[in-house]
Design a protein around this motif. Sequence first.
Motif, PDB file in Angstrom:
ATOM      1  N   SER A 249      21.456 -23.990  59.559  1.00 26.62           N
ATOM      2  CA  SER A 249      21.089 -23.631  58.193  1.00 26.62           C
ATOM      3  C   SER A 249      21.312 -22.142  57.958  1.00 26.62           C
ATOM      4  O   SER A 249      21.415 -21.346  58.893  1.00 26.62           O
ATOM      5  CB  SER A 249      19.634 -23.999  57.909  1.00 26.62           C
ATOM      6  OG  SER A 249      18.740 -23.160  58.605  1.00 26.62           O
TER       7      SER A 249
ATOM      8  N   VAL B 119      20.904 -26.114  41.481  1.00 29.02           N
ATOM      9  CA  VAL B 119      20.424 -27.234  42.284  1.00 29.02           C
ATOM     10  C   VAL B 119      20.208 -28.462  41.407  1.00 29.02           C
ATOM     11  O   VAL B 119      19.701 -28.363  40.288  1.00 29.02           O
ATOM     12  CB  VAL B 119      19.106 -26.842  42.997  1.00 29.02           C
ATOM     13  CG1 VAL B 119      18.500 -28.029  43.732  1.00 29.02           C
ATOM     14  CG2 VAL B 119      19.363 -25.694  43.966  1.00 29.02           C
TER      15      VAL B 119
ATOM     16  N   ARG C 194      16.596 -21.995  52.065  1.00 27.68           N
ATOM     17  CA  ARG C 194      17.591 -22.308  53.089  1.00 27.68           C
ATOM     18  C   ARG C 194      18.507 -23.424  52.595  1.00 27.68           C
ATOM     19  O   ARG C 194      18.155 -24.197  51.698  1.00 27.68           O
ATOM     20  CB  ARG C 194      16.913 -22.750  54.385  1.00 27.68           C
ATOM     21  CG  ARG C 194      15.880 -21.801  54.954  1.00 27.68           C
ATOM     22  CD  ARG C 194      16.484 -20.510  55.472  1.00 27.68           C
ATOM     23  NE  ARG C 194      17.375 -20.734  56.624  1.00 27.68           N
ATOM     24  CZ  ARG C 194      18.095 -19.760  57.190  1.00 27.68           C
ATOM     25  NH1 ARG C 194      18.035 -18.520  56.711  1.00 27.68           N
ATOM     26  NH2 ARG C 194      18.875 -20.024  58.230  1.00 27.68           N
ATOM     27  N   ALA C 195      19.678 -23.501  53.198  1.00 24.19           N
ATOM     28  CA  ALA C 195      20.637 -24.560  52.870  1.00 24.19           C
ATOM     29  C   ALA C 195      21.432 -24.907  54.112  1.00 24.19           C
ATOM     30  O   ALA C 195      21.485 -24.134  55.076  1.00 24.19           O
ATOM     31  CB  ALA C 195      21.564 -24.116  51.749  1.00 24.19           C
TER      32      ALA C 195
ATOM     33  N   PHE D  33      19.935 -19.513  51.394  1.00 25.17           N
ATOM     34  CA  PHE D  33      20.524 -20.067  50.171  1.00 25.17           C
ATOM     35  C   PHE D  33      20.680 -18.968  49.134  1.00 25.17           C
ATOM     36  O   PHE D  33      19.732 -18.261  48.793  1.00 25.17           O
ATOM     37  CB  PHE D  33      19.632 -21.183  49.631  1.00 25.17           C
ATOM     38  CG  PHE D  33      20.136 -21.784  48.343  1.00 25.17           C
ATOM     39  CD1 PHE D  33      21.368 -22.402  48.284  1.00 25.17           C
ATOM     40  CD2 PHE D  33      19.357 -21.746  47.188  1.00 25.17           C
ATOM     41  CE1 PHE D  33      21.849 -22.966  47.101  1.00 25.17           C
ATOM     42  CE2 PHE D  33      19.814 -22.306  46.004  1.00 25.17           C
ATOM     43  CZ  PHE D  33      21.052 -22.911  45.965  1.00 25.17           C
TER      44      PHE D  33
ATOM     45  N   THR E  76      25.271 -27.151  54.973  1.00 27.32           N
ATOM     46  CA  THR E  76      26.363 -27.972  54.450  1.00 27.32           C
ATOM     47  C   THR E  76      26.188 -29.411  54.914  1.00 27.32           C
ATOM     48  O   THR E  76      25.680 -29.674  56.007  1.00 27.32           O
ATOM     49  CB  THR E  76      27.724 -27.427  54.895  1.00 27.32           C
ATOM     50  OG1 THR E  76      27.772 -27.374  56.313  1.00 27.32           O
ATOM     51  CG2 THR E  76      27.972 -26.037  54.324  1.00 27.32           C
TER      52      THR E  76
ATOM     53  N   MET F  84      25.988 -29.162  49.684  1.00 27.83           N
ATOM     54  CA  MET F  84      24.930 -28.581  50.489  1.00 27.83           C
ATOM     55  C   MET F  84      23.615 -29.289  50.216  1.00 27.83           C
ATOM     56  O   MET F  84      23.361 -29.723  49.085  1.00 27.83           O
ATOM     57  CB  MET F  84      24.729 -27.098  50.171  1.00 27.83           C
ATOM     58  CG  MET F  84      25.899 -26.193  50.432  1.00 27.83           C
ATOM     59  SD  MET F  84      25.448 -24.442  50.158  1.00 27.83           S
ATOM     60  CE  MET F  84      25.258 -24.422  48.372  1.00 27.83           C
TER      61      MET F  84
ATOM     62  N   TYR G 103      17.560 -33.395  54.621  1.00 34.01           N
ATOM     63  CA  TYR G 103      16.620 -32.613  53.807  1.00 34.01           C
ATOM     64  C   TYR G 103      15.278 -32.455  54.528  1.00 34.01           C
ATOM     65  O   TYR G 103      14.694 -31.367  54.570  1.00 34.01           O
ATOM     66  CB  TYR G 103      16.442 -33.309  52.462  1.00 34.01           C
ATOM     67  CG  TYR G 103      15.531 -32.629  51.474  1.00 34.01           C
ATOM     68  CD1 TYR G 103      15.778 -31.337  51.027  1.00 34.01           C
ATOM     69  CD2 TYR G 103      14.436 -33.298  50.936  1.00 34.01           C
ATOM     70  CE1 TYR G 103      14.958 -30.729  50.089  1.00 34.01           C
ATOM     71  CE2 TYR G 103      13.613 -32.700  49.992  1.00 34.01           C
ATOM     72  CZ  TYR G 103      13.876 -31.414  49.569  1.00 34.01           C
ATOM     73  OH  TYR G 103      13.061 -30.809  48.635  1.00 34.01           O
TER      74      TYR G 103
ATOM     75  N   VAL H 185      19.636 -28.351  50.090  1.00 40.68           N
ATOM     76  CA  VAL H 185      18.859 -27.130  49.890  1.00 40.68           C
ATOM     77  C   VAL H 185      17.387 -27.425  50.142  1.00 40.68           C
ATOM     78  O   VAL H 185      16.882 -28.486  49.748  1.00 40.68           O
ATOM     79  CB  VAL H 185      19.057 -26.584  48.456  1.00 40.68           C
ATOM     80  CG1 VAL H 185      18.297 -25.282  48.262  1.00 40.68           C
ATOM     81  CG2 VAL H 185      20.541 -26.397  48.150  1.00 40.68           C
ATOM     82  N   SER H 186      16.698 -26.515  50.788  1.00 35.77           N
ATOM     83  CA  SER H 186      15.275 -26.714  51.085  1.00 35.77           C
ATOM     84  C   SER H 186      14.447 -26.761  49.809  1.00 35.77           C
ATOM     85  O   SER H 186      14.858 -26.255  48.760  1.00 35.77           O
ATOM     86  CB  SER H 186      14.757 -25.614  52.006  1.00 35.77           C
ATOM     87  OG  SER H 186      14.833 -24.343  51.376  1.00 35.77           O
TER      88      SER H 186
ATOM     89  N   CYS I 149      26.843 -20.584  44.291  1.00 34.25           N
ATOM     90  CA  CYS I 149      26.926 -21.979  43.858  1.00 34.25           C
ATOM     91  C   CYS I 149      27.822 -22.156  42.636  1.00 34.25           C
ATOM     92  O   CYS I 149      27.789 -21.347  41.697  1.00 34.25           O
ATOM     93  CB  CYS I 149      25.540 -22.515  43.503  1.00 34.25           C
ATOM     94  SG  CYS I 149      24.423 -22.674  44.904  1.00 34.25           S
TER      95      CYS I 149
END
Length: 329
Positions: free
Chosen positions: A64, A200, A24-25, A67, A27, A16, A53, A18-19, A72
Amino acid sequence: MVKLASLKQGRDGQLMVVSRDLSRAITADGIAPTLQAALDYWAETEPALQALYQQLNQGNCADSFAFNQADCASPLPRAYQWADGSAYVNHVELVRKARGAEIPASFWTDPLMYQGMSDDFIGPCEDICLADEAWGIDFEGEIAIITGDVPMGTPAERAAPHIKLLMLVNDVSLRNLIPGELAKGFGFFQSKPASSFSPVAITPDELGDAWQDTRVHHRLRVHLNGELFGEPDAGTDMTFNFAQLLAHVSFSRTLCAGSIIGSGTVSNVNRSTGSCCLAERRMLEILEQGEARTPFMKFGDRVRIEMLDQQGQSIFGAIDQQVTKYEAL
C-alpha cells in the motif's frame, strides 16, 4: 463494502482500492486492471475487492501507499453512458419561478433527464478549461450512481440491486448558452461540457444508515473560493430517488455496466442551507431583490465539492477545481 479510485494511467486509469479514511491505497490490477473491467465482471470481482479493502483497512497490505487525490482521474475516466436527471424538483421550480413560469404537473411524477458527454471526464483535481467567461460558467454539486448491467424495463422496486457504486459530481454548465440551445427544442449540447467526479467511488453499504430508500442522507458541501456556498441535505427534498431515476433511464433501453446516472443539483426547500450551483442563488436574488447579483465563475475561481460523514471524515474525497482559460492549439 469497498472504496475504489482510478490512478491516472492511459485512457481508463488503473484501479485502486482506497482505505476507509482515504489515507492509503493499493492497486488492484491482480483483480481487474480498470474500474470498467471490474464492473463488467462485478459478481466475480466485488468479493475480491472487498477482501483487499478489509486487508488494507487492517494495515495488512505491504504494497500500500499514501493516497493522493490529485493523482486520481474520475473513477470512470470515460463511460459508455452518462445521463443526468433533475431529481430535486424544488430546484427546477425555483428556476422557472424566477422567470415567471410555472412547472408542468408532470415534472412531479416523471423525471427530467438529459444525456451528457461521457467520452472524457475531467479529473477531480484538474482545471476546468473553457474558452470564454461570457458563456456563464457554473458548477453543479450532485450525486451519481454507477450501474451494473440493467435490463430494459426494470421497475423502480427492482432497481436498487443494480446500483453498484456512488460518487459525487460537478456537472459543469454554461448558463448563457442554455437558453439558445433549449429554444431549438433539441436539448443540451454545447452548454454542457465535460463533467467531473469525486476521486473515490463507494459501494452504497459504505454509507450505513445514511443510505435509505436509494437516497444519500448526508449534506453536500460546496465551497466557492474558500467560502461555504451551500450544504443542503442530499436526502431531503429529493423528489425522485435513484431507483426511480434508474427505472426512468431503462424504460426503453438496456444499460451496460458502467453507466452513470446523476441526481441533478442537490437542493433544499429550506433556503438557509445554501445552494449547490450559482444559478439557484441568482434566481433567489431575482425573486428577493429584483436582479441577480452573484456573478458566474471567472478564470481563477475555485470550487470544492465534498461530503462528510457524522464524524467529519470525507467520504468520497473532494472535487477541487479551478476555472482556467482554454487556449486552442
